[in-house]
Design a protein around this motif. Structure first.
Motif, PDB file in Angstrom:
ATOM      1  N   THR A  46       0.807  -1.225   0.000  1.00  0.00           N
ATOM      2  CA  THR A  46       0.000   0.000   0.000  1.00  0.00           C
ATOM      3  C   THR A  46       0.841   1.277   0.000  1.00  0.00           C
ATOM      4  OG1 THR A  46      -0.160  -0.026   2.417  1.00  0.00           O
ATOM      5  CG2 THR A  46      -1.940  -1.106   1.179  1.00  0.00           C
ATOM      6  N   ALA A  47       2.148   1.171   0.177  1.00  0.00           N
ATOM      7  CA  ALA A  47       3.044   2.340   0.250  1.00  0.00           C
ATOM      8  C   ALA A  47       2.499   3.326   1.288  1.00  0.00           C
ATOM      9  CB  ALA A  47       3.227   2.966  -1.122  1.00  0.00           C
ATOM     10  N   ASP A  48       2.275   4.568   0.899  1.00  0.00           N
ATOM     11  CA  ASP A  48       1.742   5.577   1.819  1.00  0.00           C
ATOM     12  C   ASP A  48       0.245   5.789   1.644  1.00  0.00           C
ATOM     13  OD1 ASP A  48       4.166   6.232   3.146  1.00  0.00           O
ATOM     14  OD2 ASP A  48       4.789   7.434   1.415  1.00  0.00           O
ATOM     15  N   GLY A  49      -0.419   4.859   0.946  1.00  0.00           N
ATOM     16  CA  GLY A  49      -1.859   4.967   0.757  1.00  0.00           C
ATOM     17  C   GLY A  49      -2.598   4.884   2.082  1.00  0.00           C
ATOM     18  N   ARG A  50      -3.691   5.601   2.153  1.00  0.00           N
ATOM     19  CA  ARG A  50      -4.469   5.659   3.395  1.00  0.00           C
ATOM     20  C   ARG A  50      -5.769   4.865   3.263  1.00  0.00           C
ATOM     21  NH1 ARG A  50      -4.911  11.280   5.935  1.00  0.00           N
ATOM     22  NH2 ARG A  50      -6.617  11.400   4.458  1.00  0.00           N
ATOM     23  N   VAL A  51      -6.160   4.249   4.384  1.00  0.00           N
ATOM     24  CA  VAL A  51      -7.355   3.409   4.449  1.00  0.00           C
ATOM     25  C   VAL A  51      -8.216   3.869   5.624  1.00  0.00           C
ATOM     26  CG1 VAL A  51      -8.210   1.050   4.775  1.00  0.00           C
ATOM     27  CG2 VAL A  51      -6.084   1.436   3.516  1.00  0.00           C
ATOM     28  N   PRO A  52      -9.515   4.059   5.402  1.00  0.00           N
ATOM     29  CA  PRO A  52     -10.412   4.419   6.501  1.00  0.00           C
ATOM     30  C   PRO A  52     -11.013   3.157   7.130  1.00  0.00           C
ATOM     31  CG  PRO A  52     -11.591   4.658   4.450  1.00  0.00           C
ATOM     32  CD  PRO A  52     -10.199   4.173   4.110  1.00  0.00           C
ATOM     33  N   PHE A  53     -10.181   2.381   7.820  1.00  0.00           N
ATOM     34  CA  PHE A  53     -10.617   1.105   8.390  1.00  0.00           C
ATOM     35  C   PHE A  53     -11.923   1.257   9.156  1.00  0.00           C
ATOM     36  CE2 PHE A  53      -6.060   0.579   7.869  1.00  0.00           C
ATOM     37  CZ  PHE A  53      -5.984  -0.692   7.335  1.00  0.00           C
TER      38      PHE A  53
END
Length: 173
Positions: A46-53
């Motif tokens: 995911t590298a620096d990708g963000r996820v809204p868990f």
């Protein structure tokens, strides 16, 4: 991926709701648990990708409303947690809860495919899963919605609250 289902519902169902949750917080206590415990790593491409868990409990609460509340308008509900985080931030948050270091071990998409295959996943499925990580790296999941709060009347569970409730799971108790 589900566009045909949505189109059919729109054309044929008098009342419908499609829940479209982001990545589950529970992935950290299932899919990633052995590597967190054994290697102190969360492996991803995911590298620096963000996820809204999102907590599955929040998804269930929205589902109850969708089934029981006739006032809820038909449509897609994009369900997210209250914050979009990188896996580096998630690893730091887990480290704080369990008092030992956990880090985000960054892999290329191809390295993640190989890791999945080594764990026994079929090639095509491994490629699809790793491709989802690649999409996250490109920003595909970097969003936050208020749907959980608007539908249930309470805010979505924060990652910090979820992790605190799962401390014993991470520690193997």
């Amino acid at each position: 991926m589900m566009g045909e289902v949505h189109a059919w519902l729109y054309a044929h169902a008098p009342r419908w709701t499609v829940l479209r949750p982001s990545w589950f917080m529970q992935n950290l206590t299932t899919q990633h648990l052995s590597s967190i415990r054994g290697d102190g790593c969360i492996y991803s491409a995911t590298a620096d990708g963000r996820v809204p868990f999102i907590d599955a409990v929040d998804i269930a609460a929205v589902a109850v409303e969708a089934l029981c509340n006739p006032a809820l308008a038909s449509g897609d509900q994009v369900l997210t947690g209250p914050e979009a985080l990188t896996y580096d931030e998630v690893a730091r948050a887990i480290s704080q809860v369990i008092d030992r270091p956990v880090r985000h071990c960054r892999l290329s998409t191809q390295e993640l495919v190989a890791r999945y295959e080594a764990s026994g996943l079929p090639h095509d499925y491994a490629v699809m899963l790793a491709g989802m990580d690649e999409a996250i790296a490109g920003g595909a999941e970097d969003r936050i919605t208020m749907d959980v709060q608007e539908i249930t009347g309470r805010p979505a569970t924060s990652l910090a609250s979820f992790l605190a409730s799962q401390r014993a799971t991470f520690e193997g108790v």
